[in-house]
Write a protein that holds these residues in place. Structure first.
Motif, mmCIF file in Angstrom:
data_model
loop_
_atom_site.group_PDB
_atom_site.id
_atom_site.type_symbol
_atom_site.label_atom_id
_atom_site.label_comp_id
_atom_site.label_asym_id
_atom_site.label_seq_id
_atom_site.Cartn_x
_atom_site.Cartn_y
_atom_site.Cartn_z
ATOM 1 N N ASP A 86 -27.313 49.484 34.144
ATOM 2 C CA ASP A 86 -26.471 50.586 33.667
ATOM 3 C C ASP A 86 -27.158 51.376 32.551
ATOM 4 O O ASP A 86 -27.116 52.606 32.530
ATOM 5 N N ALA A 87 -27.781 50.666 31.634
ATOM 6 C CA ALA A 87 -28.449 51.352 30.524
ATOM 7 C C ALA A 87 -29.652 52.146 31.034
ATOM 8 O O ALA A 87 -29.909 53.268 30.569
ATOM 9 N N ILE A 88 -30.369 51.597 31.984
ATOM 10 C CA ILE A 88 -31.520 52.302 32.542
ATOM 11 C C ILE A 88 -31.057 53.574 33.240
ATOM 12 O O ILE A 88 -31.660 54.640 33.090
ATOM 13 N N ALA A 89 -29.976 53.470 34.022
ATOM 14 C CA ALA A 89 -29.449 54.648 34.710
ATOM 15 C C ALA A 89 -28.971 55.702 33.708
ATOM 16 O O ALA A 89 -29.192 56.896 33.907
ATOM 17 N N GLU A 90 -28.349 55.270 32.629
ATOM 18 C CA GLU A 90 -27.870 56.227 31.620
ATOM 19 C C GLU A 90 -29.031 56.953 30.953
ATOM 20 O O GLU A 90 -28.994 58.177 30.780
ATOM 21 N N ILE A 91 -30.069 56.227 30.601
ATOM 22 C CA ILE A 91 -31.236 56.860 29.981
ATOM 23 C C ILE A 91 -31.890 57.829 30.960
ATOM 24 O O ILE A 91 -32.291 58.936 30.587
ATOM 25 N N ALA A 92 -31.987 57.430 32.228
ATOM 26 C CA ALA A 92 -32.592 58.312 33.226
ATOM 27 C C ALA A 92 -31.771 59.587 33.387
ATOM 28 O O ALA A 92 -32.321 60.679 33.515
ATOM 29 N N ARG A 93 -30.462 59.485 33.360
ATOM 30 C CA ARG A 93 -29.615 60.663 33.510
ATOM 31 C C ARG A 93 -29.689 61.578 32.299
ATOM 32 O O ARG A 93 -29.868 62.790 32.423
ATOM 33 N N VAL A 94 -29.548 61.003 31.120
ATOM 34 C CA VAL A 94 -29.452 61.809 29.905
ATOM 35 C C VAL A 94 -30.819 62.369 29.503
ATOM 36 O O VAL A 94 -30.959 63.573 29.264
ATOM 37 N N ASP A 95 -31.801 61.526 29.416
ATOM 38 C CA ASP A 95 -33.097 61.955 28.891
ATOM 39 C C ASP A 95 -33.972 62.631 29.939
ATOM 40 O O ASP A 95 -34.710 63.566 29.627
ATOM 41 N N LEU A 96 -33.896 62.153 31.175
ATOM 42 C CA LEU A 96 -34.821 62.644 32.196
ATOM 43 C C LEU A 96 -34.176 63.536 33.239
ATOM 44 O O LEU A 96 -34.857 64.143 34.052
ATOM 45 N N GLY A 97 -32.842 63.602 33.248
ATOM 46 C CA GLY A 97 -32.145 64.489 34.172
ATOM 47 C C GLY A 97 -32.089 64.000 35.604
ATOM 48 O O GLY A 97 -31.960 64.810 36.529
ATOM 49 N N TYR A 98 -32.173 62.712 35.834
ATOM 50 C CA TYR A 98 -32.125 62.187 37.201
ATOM 51 C C TYR A 98 -30.710 62.239 37.773
ATOM 52 O O TYR A 98 -29.723 62.121 37.063
ATOM 53 N N ILE A 99 -30.635 62.392 39.086
ATOM 54 C CA ILE A 99 -29.364 62.445 39.808
ATOM 55 C C ILE A 99 -29.433 61.403 40.923
ATOM 56 O O ILE A 99 -30.428 61.308 41.640
ATOM 57 N N GLN A 100 -28.368 60.633 41.080
ATOM 58 C CA GLN A 100 -28.339 59.620 42.147
ATOM 59 C C GLN A 100 -28.049 60.281 43.489
ATOM 60 O O GLN A 100 -27.533 61.400 43.559
ATOM 61 N N ASN A 101 -28.364 59.580 44.564
ATOM 62 C CA ASN A 101 -28.076 60.073 45.903
ATOM 63 C C ASN A 101 -26.572 60.222 46.086
ATOM 64 O O ASN A 101 -25.792 59.376 45.666
ATOM 65 N N GLY A 102 -26.181 61.339 46.701
ATOM 66 C CA GLY A 102 -24.776 61.588 46.945
ATOM 67 C C GLY A 102 -24.055 62.272 45.811
ATOM 68 O O GLY A 102 -22.859 62.528 45.888
ATOM 69 N N GLU A 103 -24.722 62.553 44.710
ATOM 70 C CA GLU A 103 -24.105 63.234 43.579
ATOM 71 C C GLU A 103 -24.432 64.715 43.630
ATOM 72 O O GLU A 103 -25.470 65.123 44.160
ATOM 73 N N THR A 104 -23.560 65.515 43.071
ATOM 74 C CA THR A 104 -23.791 66.953 42.971
ATOM 75 C C THR A 104 -24.023 67.284 41.508
ATOM 76 O O THR A 104 -23.257 66.869 40.629
ATOM 77 N N TYR A 105 -25.053 68.032 41.257
ATOM 78 C CA TYR A 105 -25.433 68.390 39.895
ATOM 79 C C TYR A 105 -24.997 69.819 39.627
ATOM 80 O O TYR A 105 -25.311 70.733 40.377
ATOM 81 N N TYR A 106 -24.240 70.011 38.560
ATOM 82 C CA TYR A 106 -23.803 71.347 38.139
ATOM 83 C C TYR A 106 -24.443 71.638 36.787
ATOM 84 O O TYR A 106 -24.392 70.819 35.874
ATOM 85 N N ARG A 107 -24.993 72.822 36.677
ATOM 86 C CA ARG A 107 -25.599 73.243 35.421
ATOM 87 C C ARG A 107 -24.812 74.428 34.898
ATOM 88 O O ARG A 107 -24.660 75.439 35.576
ATOM 89 N N LEU A 108 -24.322 74.309 33.698
ATOM 90 C CA LEU A 108 -23.547 75.373 33.059
ATOM 91 C C LEU A 108 -24.426 76.047 32.010
ATOM 92 O O LEU A 108 -24.964 75.405 31.128
ATOM 93 N N VAL A 109 -24.541 77.361 32.149
ATOM 94 C CA VAL A 109 -25.346 78.134 31.208
ATOM 95 C C VAL A 109 -24.400 79.018 30.414
ATOM 96 O O VAL A 109 -23.634 79.807 31.000
ATOM 97 N N TYR A 110 -24.440 78.906 29.126
ATOM 98 C CA TYR A 110 -23.584 79.722 28.257
ATOM 99 C C TYR A 110 -24.405 80.889 27.732
ATOM 100 O O TYR A 110 -25.516 80.711 27.234
ATOM 101 N N ARG A 111 -23.847 82.070 27.825
ATOM 102 C CA ARG A 111 -24.527 83.251 27.271
ATOM 103 C C ARG A 111 -23.610 83.862 26.236
ATOM 104 O O ARG A 111 -22.415 83.969 26.431
ATOM 105 N N ARG A 112 -24.190 84.351 25.224
ATOM 106 C CA ARG A 112 -23.415 84.986 24.149
ATOM 107 C C ARG A 112 -23.676 86.449 24.114
ATOM 108 O O ARG A 112 -24.636 86.992 24.398
#
Length: 91
Positions: free
Chosen positions: A65-91
């Motif tokens: 679990d900790a390895i998966a969390e570090i991979a997601r947060v620090d490295l941006g990895y996505i598991q199979n079957g997941e959808t990744y949404y990126r939100l860009v805020y502009r001012r």
């Protein structure tokens, strides 16, 4: 008798100088106490950091679990079957 008084005054003055001002006197002791207090504060901060790092190492050694969390947060990895949404805020 007068010279004895002068010798005693000189001796007392010399001892007071040794006690208050010279190396190893009170002033030196106060400076060392301040240094010790500063070093103890640094040691407390480093101990807290070491404890946090040790907890993270233990967590990584225990499971995936900790390895998966570090991979997601620090490295941006996505598991199979997941959808990744990126939100860009502009001012």
């Amino acid at each position: 008798m007068k010279w004895v008084t002068l010798v005693l005054i000189a001796a007392i003055t010399w001892f007071q100088y040794s006690l208050w001002i010279s190396k190893g006197g009170w002033r030196d002791m106060w400076r060392l106490q301040d240094e010790v207090a500063g070093q103890e504060e640094k040691n407390r901060a480093l101990t807290l950091r070491n404890n946090a790092l040790q907890a993270e190492v233990d967590d990584l050694a225990q499971g995936q679990d900790a390895i998966a969390e570090i991979a997601r947060v620090d490295l941006g990895y996505i598991q199979n079957g997941e959808t990744y949404y990126r939100l860009v805020y502009r001012r």
